[in-house]
Design a protein around this motif. Sequence first.
Motif, PDB file in Angstrom:
ATOM      1  N   TYR A  10     -10.700  -5.993 -63.634  1.00  0.00           N
ATOM      2  CA  TYR A  10     -10.462  -5.168 -62.449  1.00  0.00           C
ATOM      3  C   TYR A  10     -11.558  -5.295 -61.393  1.00  0.00           C
ATOM      4  N   GLU A  13     -10.149  -6.625 -57.975  1.00  0.00           N
ATOM      5  CA  GLU A  13      -9.281  -5.635 -57.338  1.00  0.00           C
ATOM      6  C   GLU A  13     -10.099  -4.493 -56.753  1.00  0.00           C
ATOM      7  N   GLY A  17     -10.230  -3.835 -52.837  1.00  0.00           N
ATOM      8  CA  GLY A  17      -9.753  -2.500 -52.492  1.00  0.00           C
ATOM      9  C   GLY A  17     -10.798  -1.695 -51.739  1.00  0.00           C
ATOM     10  N   LEU A  70      -5.051  -8.458 -49.876  1.00  0.00           N
ATOM     11  CA  LEU A  70      -4.238  -8.716 -51.059  1.00  0.00           C
ATOM     12  C   LEU A  70      -4.209 -10.209 -51.375  1.00  0.00           C
ATOM     13  N   CYS A  73      -7.537 -11.274 -52.837  1.00  0.00           N
ATOM     14  CA  CYS A  73      -7.675 -10.808 -54.212  1.00  0.00           C
ATOM     15  C   CYS A  73      -6.834 -11.664 -55.150  1.00  0.00           C
ATOM     16  N   ILE A  91      -1.168  -5.711 -58.555  1.00  0.00           N
ATOM     17  CA  ILE A  91      -2.411  -5.839 -57.798  1.00  0.00           C
ATOM     18  C   ILE A  91      -2.289  -5.107 -56.466  1.00  0.00           C
ATOM     19  N   ARG A  94      -2.491  -1.388 -57.066  1.00  0.00           N
ATOM     20  CA  ARG A  94      -3.851  -0.950 -57.412  1.00  0.00           C
ATOM     21  C   ARG A  94      -4.776  -0.955 -56.198  1.00  0.00           C
ATOM     22  N   ILE A  95      -4.654  -1.961 -55.328  1.00  0.00           N
ATOM     23  CA  ILE A  95      -5.483  -1.989 -54.117  1.00  0.00           C
ATOM     24  C   ILE A  95      -5.120  -0.811 -53.213  1.00  0.00           C
TER      25      ILE A  95
END
Length: 128
Positions: A10, A13, A17, A70, A73, A91, A94-95
């Motif tokens: 993670y 991310e 993020g 995005l 990432c 993904i 989560r971002i």
Amino acid sequence: METERTKRKYQSELKWGSYYFITALFFSFSYSLIKFLIINQFKDESNNYIALFSSFVFICFFIFVFIYFLSKCIQEIKSEKRVNFFLKLGIALRIYLILYILAFFSFINSVEEFIIPKCELEIQEANG
């Protein structure tokens, strides 16, 4: 060994993020400043159109920035493993979730100011 693998899972991310959060925070403040300084100068009917257009541009910019972060990432994760559609969707979620969690924790003190006086008011009404 397993905790190291989880941290790396993670890490990208969380990094992208948080970059998205910092960018969103900076441009939100700059949009508010522009709206305060420029759009409030117009007092006629064009003020509504200018505000609507600037909001549209602002939303389009945030969508573009989200897609950019995005994609960065996903490129970073692709270098480590295969990425399918469902992983890309996860993904993205989560971002997006990181943005709103960081925004919530950034402004949590202002939320308490609105909740506590209401409770005190209710207590005073119940006693009085």
